[in-house]
Scaffold this motif. Sequence first.
Motif, PDB file in Angstrom:
ATOM      1  N   ASN A   1       0.811  -1.218   0.000  1.00  0.00           N
ATOM      2  CA  ASN A   1       0.000   0.000   0.000  1.00  0.00           C
ATOM      3  C   ASN A   1       0.845   1.269   0.000  1.00  0.00           C
ATOM      4  OD1 ASN A   1      -2.443  -1.418   0.024  1.00  0.00           O
ATOM      5  ND2 ASN A   1      -2.445  -1.576   2.259  1.00  0.00           N
ATOM      6  N   GLU A   2       1.963   1.261   0.752  1.00  0.00           N
ATOM      7  CA  GLU A   2       2.749   2.483   0.921  1.00  0.00           C
ATOM      8  C   GLU A   2       4.006   2.530   0.058  1.00  0.00           C
ATOM      9  OE1 GLU A   2       3.494   3.504   4.995  1.00  0.00           O
ATOM     10  OE2 GLU A   2       1.626   2.571   5.690  1.00  0.00           O
ATOM     11  N   PHE A   3       4.476   1.354  -0.387  1.00  0.00           N
ATOM     12  CA  PHE A   3       5.733   1.316  -1.132  1.00  0.00           C
ATOM     13  C   PHE A   3       5.567   0.560  -2.442  1.00  0.00           C
ATOM     14  CE2 PHE A   3       6.804   1.972   3.281  1.00  0.00           C
ATOM     15  CZ  PHE A   3       7.762   2.965   3.232  1.00  0.00           C
ATOM     16  N   ARG A   4       4.417   0.749  -3.050  1.00  0.00           N
ATOM     17  CA  ARG A   4       4.135   0.046  -4.298  1.00  0.00           C
ATOM     18  C   ARG A   4       5.146   0.429  -5.380  1.00  0.00           C
ATOM     19  NH1 ARG A   4      -1.984   0.244  -6.150  1.00  0.00           N
ATOM     20  NH2 ARG A   4      -2.062  -0.479  -3.988  1.00  0.00           N
ATOM     21  N   GLY A   5       5.541   1.693  -5.384  1.00  0.00           N
ATOM     22  CA  GLY A   5       6.508   2.128  -6.386  1.00  0.00           C
ATOM     23  C   GLY A   5       7.849   1.431  -6.233  1.00  0.00           C
ATOM     24  N   VAL A   6       8.281   1.214  -4.981  1.00  0.00           N
ATOM     25  CA  VAL A   6       9.542   0.504  -4.740  1.00  0.00           C
ATOM     26  C   VAL A   6       9.431  -0.933  -5.231  1.00  0.00           C
ATOM     27  CG1 VAL A   6      11.140  -0.302  -2.965  1.00  0.00           C
ATOM     28  CG2 VAL A   6      10.109   1.972  -2.776  1.00  0.00           C
ATOM     29  N   VAL A   7       8.299  -1.579  -4.928  1.00  0.00           N
ATOM     30  CA  VAL A   7       8.099  -2.968  -5.344  1.00  0.00           C
ATOM     31  C   VAL A   7       8.107  -3.074  -6.859  1.00  0.00           C
ATOM     32  CG1 VAL A   7       6.481  -4.899  -5.327  1.00  0.00           C
ATOM     33  CG2 VAL A   7       6.843  -3.566  -3.247  1.00  0.00           C
ATOM     34  N   LEU A   8       7.345  -2.219  -7.522  1.00  0.00           N
ATOM     35  CA  LEU A   8       7.268  -2.294  -8.981  1.00  0.00           C
ATOM     36  C   LEU A   8       8.609  -1.926  -9.614  1.00  0.00           C
ATOM     37  CD1 LEU A   8       3.730  -0.734  -9.587  1.00  0.00           C
ATOM     38  CD2 LEU A   8       4.378  -3.150  -9.588  1.00  0.00           C
ATOM     39  N   GLY A   9       9.302  -0.962  -9.012  1.00  0.00           N
ATOM     40  CA  GLY A   9      10.617  -0.615  -9.531  1.00  0.00           C
ATOM     41  C   GLY A   9      11.600  -1.775  -9.434  1.00  0.00           C
ATOM     42  N   GLN A  10      11.534  -2.501  -8.312  1.00  0.00           N
ATOM     43  CA  GLN A  10      12.425  -3.649  -8.170  1.00  0.00           C
ATOM     44  C   GLN A  10      12.036  -4.769  -9.128  1.00  0.00           C
ATOM     45  OE1 GLN A  10      15.187  -3.919  -7.059  1.00  0.00           O
ATOM     46  NE2 GLN A  10      15.660  -5.722  -5.817  1.00  0.00           N
ATOM     47  N   VAL A  11      10.738  -4.953  -9.341  1.00  0.00           N
ATOM     48  CA  VAL A  11      10.302  -5.936 -10.335  1.00  0.00           C
ATOM     49  C   VAL A  11      10.885  -5.587 -11.700  1.00  0.00           C
ATOM     50  CG1 VAL A  11       8.300  -6.795 -11.620  1.00  0.00           C
ATOM     51  CG2 VAL A  11       8.205  -6.630  -9.130  1.00  0.00           C
ATOM     52  N   GLY A  12      10.836  -4.306 -12.061  1.00  0.00           N
ATOM     53  CA  GLY A  12      11.394  -3.891 -13.338  1.00  0.00           C
ATOM     54  C   GLY A  12      12.891  -4.132 -13.423  1.00  0.00           C
ATOM     55  N   ARG A  13      13.614  -3.826 -12.351  1.00  0.00           N
ATOM     56  CA  ARG A  13      15.064  -4.063 -12.348  1.00  0.00           C
ATOM     57  C   ARG A  13      15.382  -5.541 -12.483  1.00  0.00           C
ATOM     58  NH1 ARG A  13      17.342  -2.583  -7.274  1.00  0.00           N
ATOM     59  NH2 ARG A  13      19.407  -2.317  -8.223  1.00  0.00           N
ATOM     60  N   LEU A  14      14.611  -6.372 -11.785  1.00  0.00           N
ATOM     61  CA  LEU A  14      14.848  -7.814 -11.848  1.00  0.00           C
ATOM     62  C   LEU A  14      14.593  -8.346 -13.252  1.00  0.00           C
ATOM     63  CD1 LEU A  14      13.213  -8.846  -8.454  1.00  0.00           C
ATOM     64  CD2 LEU A  14      15.645  -9.005  -9.022  1.00  0.00           C
ATOM     65  N   ILE A  15      13.495  -7.903 -13.858  1.00  0.00           N
ATOM     66  CA  ILE A  15      13.188  -8.367 -15.215  1.00  0.00           C
ATOM     67  C   ILE A  15      14.272  -7.921 -16.193  1.00  0.00           C
ATOM     68  CG2 ILE A  15      11.566  -8.109 -17.134  1.00  0.00           C
ATOM     69  CD1 ILE A  15       9.305  -8.025 -15.090  1.00  0.00           C
ATOM     70  N   LEU A  16      14.712  -6.671 -16.065  1.00  0.00           N
ATOM     71  CA  LEU A  16      15.777  -6.189 -16.949  1.00  0.00           C
ATOM     72  C   LEU A  16      17.065  -6.989 -16.755  1.00  0.00           C
ATOM     73  CD1 LEU A  16      15.315  -2.305 -16.793  1.00  0.00           C
ATOM     74  CD2 LEU A  16      14.963  -3.804 -18.772  1.00  0.00           C
ATOM     75  N   ALA A  17      17.369  -7.328 -15.515  1.00  0.00           N
ATOM     76  CA  ALA A  17      18.584  -8.105 -15.256  1.00  0.00           C
ATOM     77  C   ALA A  17      18.477  -9.498 -15.858  1.00  0.00           C
ATOM     78  CB  ALA A  17      18.836  -8.193 -13.752  1.00  0.00           C
ATOM     79  N   TYR A  18      17.335 -10.166 -15.658  1.00  0.00           N
ATOM     80  CA  TYR A  18      17.129 -11.474 -16.273  1.00  0.00           C
ATOM     81  C   TYR A  18      17.236 -11.365 -17.790  1.00  0.00           C
ATOM     82  CZ  TYR A  18      15.482 -14.197 -12.199  1.00  0.00           C
ATOM     83  OH  TYR A  18      15.387 -14.890 -11.021  1.00  0.00           O
ATOM     84  N   ALA A  19      16.586 -10.341 -18.345  1.00  0.00           N
ATOM     85  CA  ALA A  19      16.601 -10.180 -19.797  1.00  0.00           C
ATOM     86  C   ALA A  19      18.017  -9.922 -20.305  1.00  0.00           C
ATOM     87  CB  ALA A  19      15.670  -9.041 -20.200  1.00  0.00           C
ATOM     88  N   GLY A  20      18.764  -9.094 -19.581  1.00  0.00           N
ATOM     89  CA  GLY A  20      20.129  -8.804 -20.013  1.00  0.00           C
ATOM     90  C   GLY A  20      21.011 -10.040 -20.022  1.00  0.00           C
ATOM     91  N   VAL A  21      20.927 -10.840 -18.947  1.00  0.00           N
ATOM     92  CA  VAL A  21      21.716 -12.072 -18.909  1.00  0.00           C
ATOM     93  C   VAL A  21      21.292 -13.007 -20.035  1.00  0.00           C
ATOM     94  CG1 VAL A  21      22.276 -14.128 -17.551  1.00  0.00           C
ATOM     95  CG2 VAL A  21      22.151 -11.893 -16.434  1.00  0.00           C
ATOM     96  N   GLY A  22      19.967 -13.134 -20.225  1.00  0.00           N
ATOM     97  CA  GLY A  22      19.471 -14.024 -21.266  1.00  0.00           C
ATOM     98  C   GLY A  22      19.895 -13.598 -22.652  1.00  0.00           C
TER      99      GLY A  22
END
Length: 687
Positions: A53-74
């Motif tokens: 509820n209070e840190f949704r932006g942090v959660v979504l931002g980390q999801v984006g970073r994780l996806i980009l990292a997976y994509a970059g390695v792949g």
Amino acid sequence: MSRLRPSFARALVLGCRAGLLVFLALYTLCALFNMKLGYQGNESASLQDRVWNEFRGVVLGQVGRLILAYAGVGLVLGAWMGAGLWALRVSRRAVFWGSALACLAVEIPWVLADMAHHPHLYAATLYGRAAWTKALLLAMSGSSPTVWRLAALLPAVWVPLALFVSGGFRPPRWAWGLAALATALALGFASGQFQGKTPALASPRPNLLILAADGLRPDHFSGNGYARPTTPHMDRLMHEGTQFRETVVQVPRTGPSWATILTSQWAGEHPIRHTLVGHEAREARLTTLATVLGSAGWQTAVVSDYAGDIFSRFPFGFQRVEAPAFNFPDLIRQRMLITHVALLPWTALVPSLFPERGQFPELTDPAPLRRAAQRAIEGFTPEAPFALLVFGSSTHFPYAAPFPHEGHFIAKGYRGPWRFGASPQMEAPPDAPPPTPEDIAALAANYDAALVTFDAFVGDMLAELERRGLMDSTLVVLLADHGESLAENGRGIGHGDHLWGSETLRVPFVLRFPGRVAAGHTVMSRARSIDVAPTLLDVLGVPVPETFRGRSLAPFIVPDASKEELPELPALIETDLWFSDRDGQPYQQVRLPYPWVYDLAAVEPPQGDIVLKPEWEAPVEAAKHRGLYLGRWKLLELPTPRGMKVELYDVVTDPSEQQDVSAQHPEVVAPLRELLARERPRGLETR
């Protein structure tokens, strides 16, 4: 897909698509595998709701970073494999599926290598998840990471060979010259590294190197009679220097304890009264060991790993600070990252992309800390002396060691809940069985392996001084912020919650400095954490400021020092704030109640620091357990809803403090309580 051989560009695209597909599938599996946000096994539904509820932006931002990292390695790994398969002249279909399989052939042993190196890092997610993941972790424990790393490299190293043999890659002649030049430079660099650097010119004034660890217990040192061979390098320091048999800290938690050590003031005289102080306390101007040495011409620095975030948050006055941050957004990011077991090994290759990796409590390998300490020493100029504080976290919970020490002392066949370490639980499951003797033995075994890890780090730092010719011009100090309770005598695990026993209150204090500190000497009198800074300044020849409350113990450690015992002064002790009201530990039966940290704490903008809500400052202060050591006696005052409970222990005849003798010695209790009342800073009451 066509059966025809693709062009080189098409092969790269097919490889990228295959690698991207594989690593996005791995991201999805990891995300679904563990969607709960916990911290060292502690989870809370209310915390989950608050984060979203209070840190949704942090959660979504980390999801984006994780996806980009997976994509970059792949993408990178897939393109590499696609290039190699193109050189083998296979079809488009074979390039695609071959690239996917080759990516998995790299990924699986790469993860297994990291798991063998840091099994405790993966235990947080995998040990209690399923029978097969538990079996996998147990199988990886003790295996060599090198074998798995070689297995991961094999599917990748054939690519340039295939390109060269196939004739698809023929370097121009000038490239061979560049390669030869690069090889010569690399060999020259390596030769220089092996030969060692030119020793630094020593400053005419002595240097100071403090080697400290979180939760370091001197009674587990082999040089102090402990049965296991845990501390050969720290034993060397004791043999070549002076140790104090008993040194007592005031608050057995990292932040307030270091504040007391560095300011030589009791908590309440300095503003860092507990772990979750607000910005006013964090921004206060303090006179500390670091500020005094800095004003006297020393170059000052502190480097730390995970448990040393207090050095980046509190104003201790070091000119250079290399320590992790600790705030709520970073906590969310690290807890999200640790569940992605498929990505964890790759984050170690470029740590700057995921700095929250350095905040993992489970990542207890001191190798990054060693490199940071070596950089710090390298950065000091020889014209002025340096004062470097190095603070490690290997012996902090979860009490876990990396390969090759991990599991070294564990009883053969143990498969219980504490196989890969343990952390205090803020909410004990109502049906959870108490720890068995085997569990407690495993906890001590894990701690001892972590102690061996830190001892090896101490050996590396001593070797660094010797290599630079600084060993005999440097005052080397061994220290800790507090000890650790390892479930002995039913007193739980962790530190800061109670004052029973000496396990959390006693720390090592060892000094080595040839010519100025006696060798092979033990001071039997009790020292206090407020005495550390005045003693170090005195040995270094720097005047002690008037704000320091402690006394210098230097006259008792010089060569040919008097063997007389120190005059006894009270050593004040107190608990920190309690993080839980439902952990089931014994101290819960003798305390003033207040809610757990999820209700007590707030997140302070703009950095997101976790602080105690102002309305809870006074109740937390009033509820603290307090006491003092004086001579053979230890007095405790425990506020409860039914009034003050007073306990007295004779630490000479009862060193494990099993028997409260307050009823038998009222003539001792009364003057000790009066002394505690006089000596104790009043803090909130006087502000």
